[in-house]
Scaffold this active site. Structure first.
Site, mmCIF file in Angstrom:
data_model
loop_
_atom_site.group_PDB
_atom_site.id
_atom_site.type_symbol
_atom_site.label_atom_id
_atom_site.label_comp_id
_atom_site.label_asym_id
_atom_site.label_seq_id
_atom_site.Cartn_x
_atom_site.Cartn_y
_atom_site.Cartn_z
ATOM 1 N N CYS A 30 70.915 35.410 60.667
ATOM 2 C CA CYS A 30 71.164 35.343 59.220
ATOM 3 C C CYS A 30 71.786 36.644 58.712
ATOM 4 O O CYS A 30 71.141 37.689 58.740
ATOM 5 C CB CYS A 30 69.827 35.047 58.529
ATOM 6 S SG CYS A 30 69.802 35.322 56.756
ATOM 7 N N CYS A 33 69.986 38.321 55.827
ATOM 8 C CA CYS A 33 68.717 38.881 56.331
ATOM 9 C C CYS A 33 68.950 40.265 56.923
ATOM 10 O O CYS A 33 68.139 41.176 56.740
ATOM 11 C CB CYS A 33 68.095 37.981 57.401
ATOM 12 S SG CYS A 33 67.632 36.347 56.824
#
Length: 101
Positions: A30, A33
């Site tokens: 991600c 993230c």
């Protein structure tokens, strides 16, 4: 210090914690993230009044399901064993700190 949260230690590390707990639900693939992760690490080092943990949703899908995590990163603040704040998506450091203040 950032604690790796798993279903095995979740109750002890999050629900039974004396301090508010910031939990970062994330995954290695991600992009957002990876932007939020260093900020969460900084908060763990700088803020002694909060505990910080990370849940890898790929390794801990039960926890992600239990808390309805549909998008990552999802940041949750737990106080007294319950979710007090939730934020989905990339956030700046000050916005993350504001979640538990």
């Amino acid at each position: 210090m950032v604690t790796t949260i798993t279903k095995e230690n979740f109750d002890r590390e999050v629900l039974q914690a004396d301090l508010p707990v910031l939990v970062d639900f994330w995954a290695s693939w991600c992009g957002p993230c990876r932007m939020v992760s260093p900020l969460v690490d900084q908060i763990a080092e700088e803020c002694s009044d909060v505990k910080v943990g990370k849940v890898n949703v790929d390794e801990q899908p039960e926890l992600a399901n239990q808390f309805g995590v549909m998008s990552i990163p999802t940041l949750m603040v737990f106080k007294n064993g319950a979710v007090a704040q939730t934020a989905v998506g990339a956030r700046g450091k000050e916005d993350i700190i504001a979640l538990f203040r």
